[in-house]
Design an enzyme around this catalytic site. Structure first.
Site, PDB file in Angstrom:
ATOM      1  N   ARG A   1     -13.107  -9.040   1.030  1.00  0.00           N
ATOM      2  CA  ARG A   1     -11.693  -8.749   0.771  1.00  0.00           C
ATOM      3  C   ARG A   1     -10.876 -10.025   0.978  1.00  0.00           C
ATOM      4  O   ARG A   1      -9.973 -10.344   0.201  1.00  0.00           O
ATOM      5  CB  ARG A   1     -11.181  -7.646   1.721  1.00  0.00           C
ATOM      6  CG  ARG A   1     -11.832  -6.285   1.525  1.00  0.00           C
ATOM      7  CD  ARG A   1     -11.430  -5.633   0.230  1.00  0.00           C
ATOM      8  NE  ARG A   1      -9.991  -5.501   0.106  1.00  0.00           N
ATOM      9  CZ  ARG A   1      -9.273  -4.509   0.643  1.00  0.00           C
ATOM     10  NH1 ARG A   1      -9.865  -3.536   1.293  1.00  0.00           N
ATOM     11  NH2 ARG A   1      -7.965  -4.443   0.471  1.00  0.00           N
TER      12      ARG A   1
ATOM     13  N   HIS B   1      -7.353   1.069  -6.377  1.00  0.00           N
ATOM     14  CA  HIS B   1      -7.534   0.101  -5.276  1.00  0.00           C
ATOM     15  C   HIS B   1      -8.190  -1.163  -5.840  1.00  0.00           C
ATOM     16  O   HIS B   1      -9.333  -1.493  -5.529  1.00  0.00           O
ATOM     17  CB  HIS B   1      -8.408   0.736  -4.191  1.00  0.00           C
ATOM     18  CG  HIS B   1      -8.339   0.051  -2.858  1.00  0.00           C
ATOM     19  ND1 HIS B   1      -7.507  -1.015  -2.595  1.00  0.00           N
ATOM     20  CD2 HIS B   1      -9.017   0.287  -1.693  1.00  0.00           C
ATOM     21  CE1 HIS B   1      -7.669  -1.396  -1.341  1.00  0.00           C
ATOM     22  NE2 HIS B   1      -8.583  -0.631  -0.770  1.00  0.00           N
TER      23      HIS B   1
ATOM     24  N   ARG C   1       0.891  -1.179   0.000  1.00  0.00           N
ATOM     25  CA  ARG C   1       0.000   0.000   0.000  1.00  0.00           C
ATOM     26  C   ARG C   1       0.917   1.214   0.000  1.00  0.00           C
ATOM     27  O   ARG C   1       1.707   1.400   0.944  1.00  0.00           O
ATOM     28  CB  ARG C   1      -0.899  -0.006   1.235  1.00  0.00           C
ATOM     29  CG  ARG C   1      -1.566   1.335   1.473  1.00  0.00           C
ATOM     30  CD  ARG C   1      -2.691   1.271   2.473  1.00  0.00           C
ATOM     31  NE  ARG C   1      -3.820   0.563   1.926  1.00  0.00           N
ATOM     32  CZ  ARG C   1      -5.049   0.579   2.463  1.00  0.00           C
ATOM     33  NH1 ARG C   1      -5.279   1.246   3.577  1.00  0.00           N
ATOM     34  NH2 ARG C   1      -6.037  -0.082   1.896  1.00  0.00           N
TER      35      ARG C   1
ATOM     36  N   CYS D   1     -16.201   1.222   0.634  1.00  0.00           N
ATOM     37  CA  CYS D   1     -15.036   0.374   0.914  1.00  0.00           C
ATOM     38  C   CYS D   1     -14.665   0.392   2.393  1.00  0.00           C
ATOM     39  O   CYS D   1     -13.992  -0.514   2.866  1.00  0.00           O
ATOM     40  CB  CYS D   1     -13.856   0.787   0.046  1.00  0.00           C
ATOM     41  SG  CYS D   1     -13.263   2.465   0.356  1.00  0.00           S
TER      42      CYS D   1
ATOM     43  N   ASP E   1     -17.370   7.006  -1.029  1.00  0.00           N
ATOM     44  CA  ASP E   1     -16.123   6.824  -0.280  1.00  0.00           C
ATOM     45  C   ASP E   1     -15.863   8.120   0.476  1.00  0.00           C
ATOM     46  O   ASP E   1     -16.533   9.143   0.244  1.00  0.00           O
ATOM     47  CB  ASP E   1     -14.980   6.486  -1.267  1.00  0.00           C
ATOM     48  CG  ASP E   1     -13.680   6.087  -0.569  1.00  0.00           C
ATOM     49  OD1 ASP E   1     -13.697   5.831   0.656  1.00  0.00           O
ATOM     50  OD2 ASP E   1     -12.638   6.039  -1.257  1.00  0.00           O
TER      51      ASP E   1
ATOM     52  N   GLN F   1      -9.966  -3.983  -3.666  1.00  0.00           N
ATOM     53  CA  GLN F   1     -11.261  -3.581  -3.125  1.00  0.00           C
ATOM     54  C   GLN F   1     -12.381  -3.874  -4.126  1.00  0.00           C
ATOM     55  O   GLN F   1     -13.437  -4.404  -3.771  1.00  0.00           O
ATOM     56  CB  GLN F   1     -11.236  -2.075  -2.816  1.00  0.00           C
ATOM     57  CG  GLN F   1     -12.553  -1.547  -2.288  1.00  0.00           C
ATOM     58  CD  GLN F   1     -12.879  -2.122  -0.923  1.00  0.00           C
ATOM     59  OE1 GLN F   1     -12.065  -2.054  -0.021  1.00  0.00           O
ATOM     60  NE2 GLN F   1     -14.055  -2.690  -0.768  1.00  0.00           N
TER      61      GLN F   1
HETATM   62  N1   CP Z   1     -11.088  -0.561   2.369  1.00  0.00           N
HETATM   63  C1   CP Z   1      -9.835  -0.584   2.798  1.00  0.00           C
HETATM   64  O1   CP Z   1      -8.897  -0.732   2.044  1.00  0.00           O
HETATM   65  O2   CP Z   1      -9.715  -0.410   4.148  1.00  0.00           O
HETATM   66  P1   CP Z   1      -8.374  -0.208   4.963  1.00  0.00           P
HETATM   67  O3   CP Z   1      -7.858   1.175   4.663  1.00  0.00           O
HETATM   68  O4   CP Z   1      -8.789  -0.354   6.407  1.00  0.00           O
HETATM   69  O5   CP Z   1      -7.376  -1.251   4.555  1.00  0.00           O
HETATM   70  N1  NVA Z   2     -10.028   6.664  -0.922  1.00  0.00           N
HETATM   71  C1  NVA Z   2      -9.602   6.161   0.358  1.00  0.00           C
HETATM   72  C2  NVA Z   2      -9.785   4.681   0.416  1.00  0.00           C
HETATM   73  C3  NVA Z   2      -9.409   4.037   1.723  1.00  0.00           C
HETATM   74  C4  NVA Z   2      -9.539   2.553   1.716  1.00  0.00           C
HETATM   75  C5  NVA Z   2      -8.164   6.555   0.583  1.00  0.00           C
HETATM   76  O1  NVA Z   2      -7.349   6.430  -0.351  1.00  0.00           O
HETATM   77  O2  NVA Z   2      -7.842   7.024   1.673  1.00  0.00           O
END
Ligand code: CP
Ligand code: NVA
Length: 308
Positions: free
Chosen positions: A294, A134, A107, A266, A225, A137
């Site tokens: 997930r 993502h 990530r 998400c 989101d 997701q």
């Molecule tokens: N949806 C998602 O990726 O959640 P986290 O940021 O908790 O991993």
């Molecule tokens: N759009 C959000 C998604 C988190 C899972 C972010 O990037 O923070």
């Protein structure tokens, strides 16, 4: 070995196979005693590095649990605590990690970091979210939609709010899985034009509609989101909230969609901001199935990466 970097760069038939595999993994775990060899030992003797340069609850836990359920082990690493955060290049980090582990999930920030890691790693690399996408997701989201309502092909998905990283992956999925996507949000936060172009080039109808009530007419699925993503400057918070407030998913918006429309997010969600608690906890919400899926989707992704 294969990398899982983005939905638009992965073959559509293979994405569909991953979803079907995820569905069978979920059914088999539900329907059989623990410890059955097929699913449970696929990663026996393998170690997976999970690198986080941003916070995470679902991605971290679902990958960690998924690897363990398949008999493997994980190393959970924080980007800041690695030399990666102190000047070592991504390419050198990729070469070194490839000598130790069997797969890398990361990530990170800009998608160029992910691509550089994948270019220099000799083990599979999985995208666990970047500023731009993502994909894991959305694999879970497709699985979730289809569990509840059957094939997503030809359905109308409405994305309400910020045209962010998760929205871009939804657009990629529209092209790959054959559904239509209407974006409703302020012009300043329109989705990535390249993702819109990809969806359209692959046969999806993509509509930009500024009026949220009109956007959700005939919608099968409404998705939103957070209004401020992890990569957004906190200084922009108030401005973003002011722009996005008209796009809150609330009971009135849900009522303007099809009666059996689903709601997805998400997570993490900000109750009372992008979505009300009455929608999150209401009968059309499948947010916790999404979170659980997930796990199942990523187990199928990891097995695809390793050819298992
Ligand atoms: N949806 C998602 O990726 O959640 P986290 O940021 O908790 O991993
Ligand atoms: N759009 C959000 C998604 C988190 C899972 C972010 O990037 O923070």
């Amino acid at each position: 070995m294969k990398h899982f970097l983005d939905l638009h760069t992965t073959d559509a038939d293979e994405l569909r196979q991953i979803i079907e595999h995820a569905r069978s993994i979920k059914v088999s775990r539900d329907g059989r005693p623990k410890g059955m060899p097929d699913d449970e030992q696929a990663l026996a003797g393998r170690i997976v590095a999970l690198i986080f340069e941003k916070p995470s609850t679902r991605t971290r836990v679902s990958f960690d649990v998924g690897v363990r359920q398949m008999g493997g082990q994980t190393l959970v690493l924080s980007g800041q605590e690695m030399q990666l955060g102190h000047g070592e290049t991504i390419a050198d980090t990729a070469r070194v990690l490839s000598r130790f582990v069997d797969m890398i999930m990361i990530r990170t920030f800009d998608e160029s970091i992910l691509h550089e890691l994948a270019e220099h790693a000799t083990v599979p690399v999985i995208n666990g979210l970047t500023d731009n996408s993502h994909p894991c997701q959305i694999m879970a989201d497709i699985l979730t939609y289809e569990e509840h309502r059957g094939s997503i092909k030809g359905r109308k998905v409405v994305w309400a709010g910020d045209g962010n990283n998760v929205c871009a992956s939804f657009l990629h999925a529209a092209g790959q899985f054959g559904f239509d996507l209407t974006f409703t949000g302020p012009m300043q936060l329109d989705p990535d034009p390249k993702a819109v172009g990809f969806a359209r080039d692959h046969g999806a109808t993509v509509i930009i509609e500024r009026d949220p009530m009109r956007a959700v007419e005939d919608a099968d699925l409404i998705v939103t989101d957070t209004w401020v993503s992890m990569h957004d400057a906190q200084s922009a918070r108030e401005r973003r909230h002011n722009m996005l407030r008209p796009y809150q998913v609330n009971d009135a918006l849900m009522a303007a969609a099809k009666p059996d429309a689903l709601f997805m997010h998400c997570l993490p969600a900000h109750r009372g901001e992008e979505v009300t608690s009455s929608v999150m906890d209401g009968p059309q919400s499948v947010i916790f199935d999404e979170a659980e899926n997930r796990l199942h989707a990523q187990k199928a992704v990891m097995r695809w990466c390793l050819g298992l």
